[in-house]
Structure formats: structure tokens, C-alpha cells
Motif scaffolding. Structure first.
Motif, short mmCIF file in Angstrom:
data_model
loop_
_atom_site.label_atom_id
_atom_site.label_comp_id
_atom_site.label_asym_id
_atom_site.label_seq_id
_atom_site.Cartn_x
_atom_site.Cartn_y
_atom_site.Cartn_z
N UNK A 71 -1.73 -13.94 -2.50
CA UNK A 71 -0.25 -13.36 -2.56
C UNK A 71 0.96 -14.13 -3.60
N UNK A 72 0.53 -15.65 -4.42
CA UNK A 72 1.48 -16.00 -5.36
C UNK A 72 1.12 -15.11 -6.39
N UNK A 73 0.04 -14.84 -6.66
CA UNK A 73 -0.01 -13.77 -8.08
C UNK A 73 1.04 -12.57 -7.98
N UNK A 74 1.02 -11.64 -6.40
CA UNK A 74 1.99 -10.98 -5.70
C UNK A 74 2.51 -11.34 -6.76
N UNK A 75 3.58 -12.76 -5.59
CA UNK A 75 4.87 -13.09 -5.90
C UNK A 75 5.50 -13.11 -6.97
N UNK A 76 4.53 -13.22 -8.11
CA UNK A 76 4.89 -13.36 -9.67
C UNK A 76 4.82 -11.93 -10.43
N UNK A 77 4.35 -11.49 -9.69
CA UNK A 77 4.09 -10.60 -10.71
C UNK A 77 5.00 -9.16 -9.96
N UNK A 78 5.68 -9.95 -9.04
CA UNK A 78 6.38 -8.60 -8.80
C UNK A 78 8.00 -9.22 -7.67
N UNK A 79 8.51 -9.91 -8.61
CA UNK A 79 9.42 -11.08 -8.19
C UNK A 79 10.94 -10.19 -7.59
N UNK A 80 11.13 -9.60 -8.10
CA UNK A 80 11.95 -8.41 -7.20
C UNK A 80 11.67 -8.06 -5.82
N UNK A 81 11.07 -8.63 -5.89
CA UNK A 81 10.20 -7.91 -4.32
C UNK A 81 9.44 -9.15 -3.50
N UNK A 82 10.44 -10.08 -2.96
CA UNK A 82 9.89 -10.86 -1.82
C UNK A 82 8.72 -10.46 -1.05
N UNK A 83 7.71 -11.14 -1.08
CA UNK A 83 6.51 -10.59 -0.56
C UNK A 83 6.16 -10.56 1.24
N UNK A 84 7.29 -10.76 1.82
CA UNK A 84 7.33 -10.49 3.62
C UNK A 84 8.24 -9.27 3.38
N UNK A 85 9.28 -8.98 2.34
CA UNK A 85 9.86 -7.18 2.28
C UNK A 85 8.63 -6.34 0.88
N UNK A 86 7.83 -6.76 0.76
CA UNK A 86 7.50 -5.36 0.99
C UNK A 86 6.60 -5.01 1.99
N UNK A 87 6.32 -3.40 2.16
CA UNK A 87 5.80 -3.32 3.05
C UNK A 87 4.11 -3.43 2.96
N UNK A 98 3.17 4.02 -7.52
CA UNK A 98 3.17 3.50 -8.52
C UNK A 98 3.54 2.16 -8.27
N UNK A 99 4.56 1.73 -7.28
CA UNK A 99 3.73 0.30 -7.26
C UNK A 99 2.85 -0.49 -7.41
N UNK A 100 2.10 0.01 -6.92
CA UNK A 100 0.71 -0.97 -6.29
C UNK A 100 0.13 -1.12 -8.09
N UNK A 101 0.29 0.18 -8.82
CA UNK A 101 0.02 0.70 -10.60
C UNK A 101 0.31 -0.38 -10.85
N UNK A 102 1.76 -0.67 -10.87
CA UNK A 102 2.69 -1.56 -11.35
C UNK A 102 2.20 -2.78 -11.43
N UNK A 103 2.41 -3.08 -10.56
CA UNK A 103 1.69 -4.20 -10.18
C UNK A 103 0.98 -4.78 -10.78
N UNK A 104 -0.48 -4.14 -10.45
CA UNK A 104 -2.03 -4.18 -10.07
C UNK A 104 -1.99 -4.60 -11.99
N UNK A 105 -1.11 -3.16 -12.42
CA UNK A 105 -1.50 -3.30 -14.14
C UNK A 105 -0.69 -4.27 -14.92
N UNK A 106 0.08 -5.24 -14.39
CA UNK A 106 0.59 -6.08 -14.74
C UNK A 106 0.03 -7.36 -14.80
N UNK A 107 -0.91 -7.36 -13.79
CA UNK A 107 -1.04 -8.65 -13.71
C UNK A 107 -3.18 -8.23 -14.54
N UNK A 108 -3.38 -7.31 -14.79
CA UNK A 108 -4.66 -6.36 -15.33
C UNK A 108 -3.76 -6.88 -17.00
#
Length: 141
Positions: A64-80, A125-135
Motif C-alpha cells: 500500500x505504501x508503494x501504491x501511495x508513492x506511485x499514484x500520489x494523486x489517488x489516495x488509497x482509500x479513493x482508489x476503487x 490504463x490506471x493499473x498499467x500506469x501504476x505498475x509501469x511506474x514501479x517496474x
């Protein structure tokens, strides 16, 4: 549907249900067992399901910390809930999984497919963007 893809679908549905119901650790095993019976009768390799579920839950805080860092404009509780749990599965496989069994690009592609199947119009697209950033960060190191 390929066995591993079906397993990931069961993991996603189980994590979704568990997350939606408040992430009570004691409920998770029952949820997974129920979903295996309902969606994977005859599935031979149930170990992969348990490996993913237990791995994601064990590493959920760091994931979850990685998600927060990789998608800063999306608070984790606001991601579906779907997208959040697809990201958790994808990141677990990308960061902690056996790279020989599941190469990084396969982990990303599988997560995108789960997002397209279970998520909304822009989930893939969202998943691709976040995972692509981490990769890309992993590749730099």
C-alpha cells in the motif's frame, strides 16, 4: 481460462470481498475457500491461490505504501476496491513473486487483464500506469 489466470481471478474476488467487509483477518480463509468452490471447481493447483492471498496480506502494508508513492494523486482509500486489490496482486507478483515462474511483464499483463475484466472503463490504463511506474523504478536500480 488458463489455470493461473483463473487463480488470480479468485484471489482478486476474495481480496475484494475481504477488503469490502473491513479486512478482518479471521474472515479471509472462509472467503477464499468459498470462492474456490464457487469459481474454481476442479482447479488443480490451489497452492498458487493461497500463495498470492497470503503473500498479499502479509506484505499489504508495504504494498500500500508503494501504491501511495506511485499514484500520489489517488489516495488509497479513493482508489476503487477492484483497482486497489488488482494493484496489490500485481505488485506482490512484481516485487515478491518468483520471477522465473512469473516474469515482471507477465505479472503486469495479468493485472491489466484482471482490471479490464473486473474494473471500470479506465481501470486497465490506471493499473498499467501504476505498475509501469514501479517496474521502471525497479529497472533503474
Amino acid at each position: 481460462m488458463a489455470s493461473r489466470h483463473l487463480s488470480r481471478s479468485i484471489v482478486m474476488q476474495s481480496l475484494y470481498e475481504w477488503d469490502f467487509a473491513g479486512k478482518k483477518k479471521e474472515d479471509l480463509d472462509k472467503i477464499v475457500e468459498k470462492n474456490i468452490k464457487e469459481f474454481g471447481p476442479g482447479l488443480e493447483d490451489k497452492d498458487f491461490i493461497w500463495e498470492l492471498v497470503n503473500g498479499v496480506v502479509k506484505k499489504i502494508s508495504s504494498i500500500d505504501k508503494i501504491i501511495i508513492k506511485a499514484a500520489p494523486e489517488w489516495p488509497i482509500e479513493q482508489i476503487t476496491i477492484v483497482d486497489r486489490n488488482v494493484l496489490r496482486i500485481g505488485l506482490y507478483e512484481l516485487l515478491y513473486g518468483n520471477k522465473e515462474d512469473v516474469p515482471p511483464k507477465v505479472a503486469i499483463n495479468e493485472a491489466i487483464e484482471l482490471a479490464k475484466t473486473f474494473g471500470g472503463e479506465s481501470s486497465g490504463k490506471f493499473i498499467n500506469g501504476v505498475l509501469g511506474t514501479v517496474f521502471n523504478e525497479i529497472e533503474k536500480k
